[in-house]
Design a protein around this motif. Structure first.
Motif, PDB file in Angstrom:
ATOM      1  N   HIS A   7       0.833  -1.190  -0.155  1.00  0.00           N
ATOM      2  CA  HIS A   7      -0.013  -0.115   0.073  1.00  0.00           C
ATOM      3  C   HIS A   7       0.809   1.434  -0.031  1.00  0.00           C
ATOM      4  O   HIS A   7       0.756   1.998  -0.664  1.00  0.00           O
ATOM      5  N   ASP A   8       1.965   1.300   0.954  1.00  0.00           N
ATOM      6  CA  ASP A   8       2.603   2.419   1.009  1.00  0.00           C
ATOM      7  C   ASP A   8       3.683   2.700  -0.124  1.00  0.00           C
ATOM      8  O   ASP A   8       3.865   3.928  -0.573  1.00  0.00           O
TER       9      ASP A   8
ATOM     10  N   SER B  94      -2.204   9.797  -5.485  1.00  0.00           N
ATOM     11  CA  SER B  94      -1.567   8.733  -4.954  1.00  0.00           C
ATOM     12  C   SER B  94      -2.172   7.936  -3.683  1.00  0.00           C
ATOM     13  O   SER B  94      -1.941   6.605  -3.925  1.00  0.00           O
ATOM     14  N   ARG B  95      -2.760   8.592  -2.948  1.00  0.00           N
ATOM     15  CA  ARG B  95      -3.414   7.724  -1.788  1.00  0.00           C
ATOM     16  C   ARG B  95      -4.499   7.148  -2.317  1.00  0.00           C
ATOM     17  O   ARG B  95      -4.888   5.931  -1.924  1.00  0.00           O
ATOM     18  N   TYR B  96      -5.209   7.438  -3.226  1.00  0.00           N
ATOM     19  CA  TYR B  96      -6.524   6.795  -3.948  1.00  0.00           C
ATOM     20  C   TYR B  96      -6.032   5.562  -4.471  1.00  0.00           C
ATOM     21  O   TYR B  96      -6.871   4.372  -4.107  1.00  0.00           O
ATOM     22  N   TRP B  97      -4.780   5.530  -5.131  1.00  0.00           N
ATOM     23  CA  TRP B  97      -4.442   4.469  -5.759  1.00  0.00           C
ATOM     24  C   TRP B  97      -3.896   3.412  -4.998  1.00  0.00           C
ATOM     25  O   TRP B  97      -4.117   2.185  -4.962  1.00  0.00           O
ATOM     26  N   GLY B  98      -3.580   3.703  -3.613  1.00  0.00           N
ATOM     27  CA  GLY B  98      -3.143   3.071  -2.392  1.00  0.00           C
ATOM     28  C   GLY B  98      -4.649   2.209  -2.176  1.00  0.00           C
ATOM     29  O   GLY B  98      -4.148   1.206  -1.718  1.00  0.00           O
TER      30      GLY B  98
ATOM     31  N   THR C 232       1.652   4.214  -3.242  1.00  0.00           N
ATOM     32  CA  THR C 232       1.082   5.670  -2.862  1.00  0.00           C
ATOM     33  C   THR C 232       2.527   6.526  -3.171  1.00  0.00           C
ATOM     34  O   THR C 232       2.526   7.485  -3.678  1.00  0.00           O
ATOM     35  N   GLU C 233       3.812   5.844  -2.789  1.00  0.00           N
ATOM     36  CA  GLU C 233       4.904   6.560  -3.175  1.00  0.00           C
ATOM     37  C   GLU C 233       5.309   6.487  -4.456  1.00  0.00           C
ATOM     38  O   GLU C 233       5.473   7.573  -5.112  1.00  0.00           O
TER      39      GLU C 233
END
Length: 897
Positions: free
Chosen positions: A304-305, A339-343, A308-309
């Motif tokens: 997940h992280d 990017s947070r959404y795709w995580g 996001t990165e």
């Protein structure tokens, strides 16, 4: 389908969409006849007709008018489809498609297949998109999209998610852009898991390069979570799934809401396995999915992280098309796809059910699934049960891409969508001038030819290449145990009406598997040329045109025969029989003539003379009538009368070298018995009627091992020849078989009278064979509707999945059969390789037990062996198709679709 082509079509065999529309059903039927004439008589090229009909003709109807659209590749296919529409035009009042209410639904991975997308490269818009994707992926990932789409089983890398996921995004984007160029434009988009990336591109929130980069990164990270756990599909609601997870330790969670009773769970292998085992014991569907990844759960938190990165450089933007998130179940603005959404897209459960229902609440009614093969459509249908939603797939496994996408456009057009037919047409098209439409008539088909017009007044036949022959009166028809039986005479007469003017000979034979006893009497027939002197004769059934016979014409080579001295023939004959006695023998075989023609019969050595009540009807009617009548008279060694066998009658199957010399009233008819040595060698090679062609009842006692042949002359009062045939071939059908066929015709008639519904009361009192035959006919009719083909073309001995029935069609068939029979029908019976005959036999036997549908549904799968067979077949399906479809086998939920 008939693959007849014109020379121009052979040079350009491009599949086209041929549209029809009108203010009412009758107008559509007349337009279909007009277009069919343009193809048949004027030699109009198919691509040009499609362009003219769609882009140039001023017949576009309002949205509430009936429409039809055919996806055809050859002139033969187009003419066949147009004839079907003219017979059974679409109904008025279809719910229109509102162009602003259309949703594109993007599936995730799992529906891929080797060779998918290859045909898209030939489409101008889709091809450019794929070329752009190839350039981007070569630069980003170092491999070629073009090479992957062209890969063989040995070289394909679609098993690698880092390759598969960007390939699917490229493929879906190409499909969307191609549809957009045809006028299919969405108001909203929704994606399932990976499909959200493609949805973001379609909405305009992501650039194509950003989307492919995100798919490459996402696929690469999937490699790192192998071993994180297991994922399973359950045929229960999410609430029940959560309860069972808690009961077994809670080390798993909901991974996806696919439909009200389709739930994905993911987590520790032990917990997921115990839930699956518990449901299996209860005979509720539960299946562990392949692989060792706990998708869309806390067990994929390590990546997940990272995603996001890695997605931090992607800048999404707001767009004019609404995107509904399956992370939240509601609208997400383009700027929210950071990017947070795709995580969250990778980690959070998929709220597909919630997203679909949100769209429906906003007034959306048309859902088009974008993917390599339809997997989400059944879930949409279940989620929106009770609404008037239209769900349309795009690409299908094994179907050429252009054909599949044109079929999508056709279904949308039929529902009222506005399409750009100029873009839909092939680039080499040109406008054509069509004949003016004929004046509308109140009754009858476009071309109707009576027997008197066809045979009584025109020497040498009729100079028409297309026509429907109606019989008035019905001289050649019989009733079989009270049920009307179509005469071979009507089939041959229809072929005769399609012959060119001038001296000719005509051969006619029934199509393989169609004996004259297998044809319903109320079928009108249509004959049309098939090239090189060939003629095809089709019956107009409720499901369209169905092949019944073939014919061949050739220039006549022999001279007209001279007159026959009928009085000398009668004087030298051995036996005289009154016509009334012959009709009594015919009735004992189960056949009654519509209109008795024969007054007297004289039977000599190898020949029979009939004196008729003078008739100006079709000479073929007279030939068939007399031959069938004689075949029903049992042979009498002493009297010398009869050529038949005990019980039953002869029914015609072939006619060779039919000629019509002159009009006139038929007064006499002469039959001469033939054997195989009397056949012309050429005609024997092309028109032999052997035991295989005639079926299982062709053997037994009687001339020719179950067949008999006669040469025939139709004479006027002076003995002059009006018409003749070198050979009329009959097959002997035993009386028991005639009775069985009569029962089948009666069942079919009752079904038609009941609006094509099964009469359960009548079936309950019938024997197993009759029930099986009736259910098989009903199933073939329903299959014809589902497959969009005439019911008579549905081979009852071919597996349903071999006919093209997929999971979506299986669910549709299940609902129709359960509604008609009142018993449970398992989808697995329709998908795993059973034939129409096998399914019908199973349903007929179960109908005899009287087991109600509710009880059968509560019982679940029949036994553990059934579960094993089911699982063996499910392993051959993509996981997402299994996700949304087959979990309902045990619960009976599919009947709610």
């Amino acid at each position: 389908m008939n693959r007849e082509t014109t020379p121009a079509d052979a040079e350009h065999p491009t599949t086209v969409l041929l549209p029809l529309s009108g203010t009412d059903s009758r107008a559509v039927a007349e337009l279909a006849e007009r277009y069919e004439r343009a193809l048949a008589d004027d030699g109009v090229r198919l691509a040009d007709l499609a362009y003219t009909a769609g882009a140039l003709s001023p017949h576009t109807a309002p949205h509430d008018g009936p429409r039809a659209a055919g996806v055809v590749a050859t002139t033969g296919e187009a003419r066949q489809w147009l004839a079907d529409v003219s017979r059974q035009p679409p109904a008025a009042g279809l719910a229109p498609v509102d162009a602003g209410r259309l949703v594109l639904v993007f599936s995730g991975q799992g529906n891929q297949w080797l060779g998918m997308g290859r045909g898209l490269a030939a489409e101008p818009v889709a091809g450019r998109v794929l070329a752009e994707c190839d350039e981007i992926l070569t630069r980003l990932a170092g491999w070629s999209l073009t090479a992957e789409l062209a890969a063989t089983e040995e070289t394909s890398r679609l098993e690698d998610p880092a390759v598969l996921q960007p390939v699917l995004v490229a493929l879906q984007t190409a499909v969307v852009r191609q549809l957009e160029s045809w006028g299919v434009v969405a108001d909203a988009c929704i994606g399932h898991s990976l499909g959200e990336i493609s949805a973001a591109v379609a909405c305009g929130a992501l650039t194509l390069e950003d989307a492919l980069y995100l798919a490459v990164v996402r696929g690469d990270l999937m490699r790192e979570i192998v071993g994180s756990g297991r994922t399973a599909l359950l045929g229960v609601s999410a609430e029940e799934a959560a309860t069972r997870i808690a009961r077994h330790g809670g080390d798993a969670e909901i991974a996806a809401w696919n439909a009200p009773r389709s739930t994905l769970i993911a987590g520790a292998a032990a917990t997921v396995g115990r839930v699956v085992d518990e449901l299996a014991v209860e005979e509720v569907f539960a299946r562990m999915l392949p692989g060792s990844v706990a998708f869309h759960s806390r067990y994929v938190a390590p990546v997940h992280d990272k995603i996001t990165e890695l997605a931090g450089g992607i800048v999404a933007r707001d767009a004019g098309t609404t995107m509904v998130s399956t992370v939240t179940g509601g609208v997400v603005p383009g700027s929210g796809l950071d990017s947070r959404y795709w995580g969250g897209n990778l980690r959070e459960p998929v709220r597909f059910l919630q997203g679909v229902r949100f769209l429906a609440d906003q007034g959306h009614r048309v859902f088009v699934e974008i993917g390599a093969h339809p997997t989400l459509s059944p879930s949409i249908i279940e989620s929106l049960a009770g609404t008037e939603a239209l769900v349309v797939p795009t690409l299908r496994r094994g179907v050429p891409e252009r054909d599949a996408l044109l079929t999508t456009a056709a279904r949308l057009y039929e529902a009222g969508a506005a399409l750009d037919f100029s873009a839909l047409s092939p680039p080499d098209r040109r406008a054509v001038r069509l004949r003016p439409a004929p004046a509308r008539r109140d009754t009858g088909p476009a071309v109707t030819v009576s027997p008197r017009e066809a045979f009584g007044d025109l020497p040498g036949g009729l100079s028409l290449w297309r026509g429907t022959v109606t019989r008035t009166p019905a001289h050649g028809r019989f009733h079989l145990y009270g049920e009307p039986l179509a005469s071979f005479a009507l089939i041959a007469g229809t072929a005769l009406a399609a012959c060119p003017a001038g001296p000719y000979e005509l051969d006619v034979r029934l199509a393989g598997g169609h004996g004259a006893d297998a044809v319903a009497a109320d079928e009108p027939y249509v004959a049309s040329p098939a090239g090189s002197g060939a003629i095809e004769i089709h019956a107009r059934t409720g499901e369209g045109l169905s092949p019944r016979a073939t014919g061949v014409t050739r220039p006549r080579t022999g001279e007209d025969p001279g007159p026959v001295d009928v009085h000398a023939l009668a004087a030298r004959s051995g036996t005289h029989l009154a016509g009334s006695a012959a009709y009594t023998a015919l009735a004992e075989a189960g056949l009654v003539a519509d209109h008795p023609l024969v007054r007297d019969i004289w039977r000599g050595r190898g020949e029979t003379l009939f004196r008729l009540t003078a008739t100006t009807g079709s000479p073929v009617d007279v030939m068939v009538h007399c031959a069938v009548l004689l075949s029903a008279i049992p042979p009498d060694a002493d009297a010398g009368v009869g050529v038949g066998v005990e019980g039953g009658a002869g029914l015609p199957v072939a006619l060779d070298a039919l000629t019509v010399d002159r009009p006139g009233a038929a007064t006499w008819l002469l039959l001469r018995d033939l054997d195989e040595h009397d056949l012309d060698t050429h005609r024997l090679d092309t028109h032999r009627v052997d035991e295989h062609d005639l079926g299982e009842h062709a053997q037994g006692a009687g001339p020719g091992g179950g067949t008999a042949g006669h040469s025939v002359l139709v004479l006027d009062a002076s003995g002059a020849v009006l018409a003749g045939a070198a050979r009329l071939t009959l097959r002997h059908v035993p009386q028991a078989v005639l009775a069985e066929r009569a029962a089948e015709l009666a069942a079919a008639r009752r079904a038609r009278e009941a609006g094509a519904a099964l009469d359960l009361a009548a079936l309950a009192g019938a024997d197993l064979g009759t029930r099986t035959a009736a259910i098989a006919d009903f199933l073939r009719t329903e299959l014809g509707r589902v497959l969009r083909m005439p019911a008579d073309r549905v081979d009852p001995d071919r597996p349903l999945n071999g006919l093209g029935v997929d999971s979506i069609m299986g669910l549709e068939l299940q609902g129709r059969l359960e509604a008609a029979l009142g018993i449970e029908v398992k989808v697995v019976k329709l998908l795993r390789g059973d034939t129409v005959t096998e399914v019908a036999a199973d349903l007929a036997a179960r109908l005899d037990t009287g087991t109600p549908a509710a009880a059968a549904q509560a019982a679940g799968l029949d036994d553990p062996r059934e579960i094993e067979r089911l699982l063996a077949n499910l392993d051959m399906l993509p996981p997402e198709e299994v996700d949304s479809l087959l979990q309902r086998l045990a619960t009976g939920a599919a009947g709610t679709l």
